[in-house]
Design a protein around this motif. Sequence first.
Motif, PDB file in Angstrom:
ATOM      1  N   ALA A  45       0.831  -1.207   0.000  1.00  0.00           N
ATOM      2  CA  ALA A  45       0.000   0.000   0.000  1.00  0.00           C
ATOM      3  C   ALA A  45       0.866   1.258   0.000  1.00  0.00           C
ATOM      4  N   LEU A  46       1.951   1.254   0.754  1.00  0.00           N
ATOM      5  CA  LEU A  46       2.844   2.416   0.773  1.00  0.00           C
ATOM      6  C   LEU A  46       3.550   2.602  -0.568  1.00  0.00           C
ATOM      7  N   VAL A  47       3.902   1.495  -1.220  1.00  0.00           N
ATOM      8  CA  VAL A  47       4.512   1.591  -2.548  1.00  0.00           C
ATOM      9  C   VAL A  47       3.505   2.158  -3.543  1.00  0.00           C
ATOM     10  N   PHE A  48       2.254   1.684  -3.495  1.00  0.00           N
ATOM     11  CA  PHE A  48       1.216   2.235  -4.378  1.00  0.00           C
ATOM     12  C   PHE A  48       1.012   3.722  -4.116  1.00  0.00           C
ATOM     13  N   LEU A  51       4.023   5.625  -5.574  1.00  0.00           N
ATOM     14  CA  LEU A  51       3.969   5.666  -7.037  1.00  0.00           C
ATOM     15  C   LEU A  51       2.877   6.593  -7.545  1.00  0.00           C
ATOM     16  N   SER A  52       1.752   6.623  -6.864  1.00  0.00           N
ATOM     17  CA  SER A  52       0.682   7.525  -7.298  1.00  0.00           C
ATOM     18  C   SER A  52       1.071   8.986  -7.059  1.00  0.00           C
ATOM     19  N   LEU A  57       2.890  13.996  -9.696  1.00  0.00           N
ATOM     20  CA  LEU A  57       3.843  15.093  -9.867  1.00  0.00           C
ATOM     21  C   LEU A  57       4.331  15.207 -11.304  1.00  0.00           C
ATOM     22  N   TYR A  58       4.581  14.074 -11.943  1.00  0.00           N
ATOM     23  CA  TYR A  58       5.204  14.104 -13.258  1.00  0.00           C
ATOM     24  C   TYR A  58       4.225  13.978 -14.424  1.00  0.00           C
TER      25      TYR A  58
END
Length: 81
Positions: A45-48, A51-52, A57-58
């Motif tokens: 969940a922290l990785v998701f 990444l979101s 941002l980009y």
Amino acid sequence: MLERNQRRLIVAWLARLLLAVPAIVAGWFVSREDPRFWVIAMVVALVFLALSCIAGLYAPHLTIFGGSRKQRRKKRARRPF
């Protein structure tokens, strides 16, 4: 105004919804009976989440969302900073 128990119930359901997808992904790699299952689900969940945030941002700077490079250069040239 919501009662205290109703607020707790809403927070519990939000937490379940936020951990549903990572729990499915963690279930591919770890058995649900394993005590580390929810720890791995939290890591996923922290990785998701990370990444979101990075995608948020980009994404405006990508040519897919921002148009051609010439259009973006013109927009940048108009900015005072």
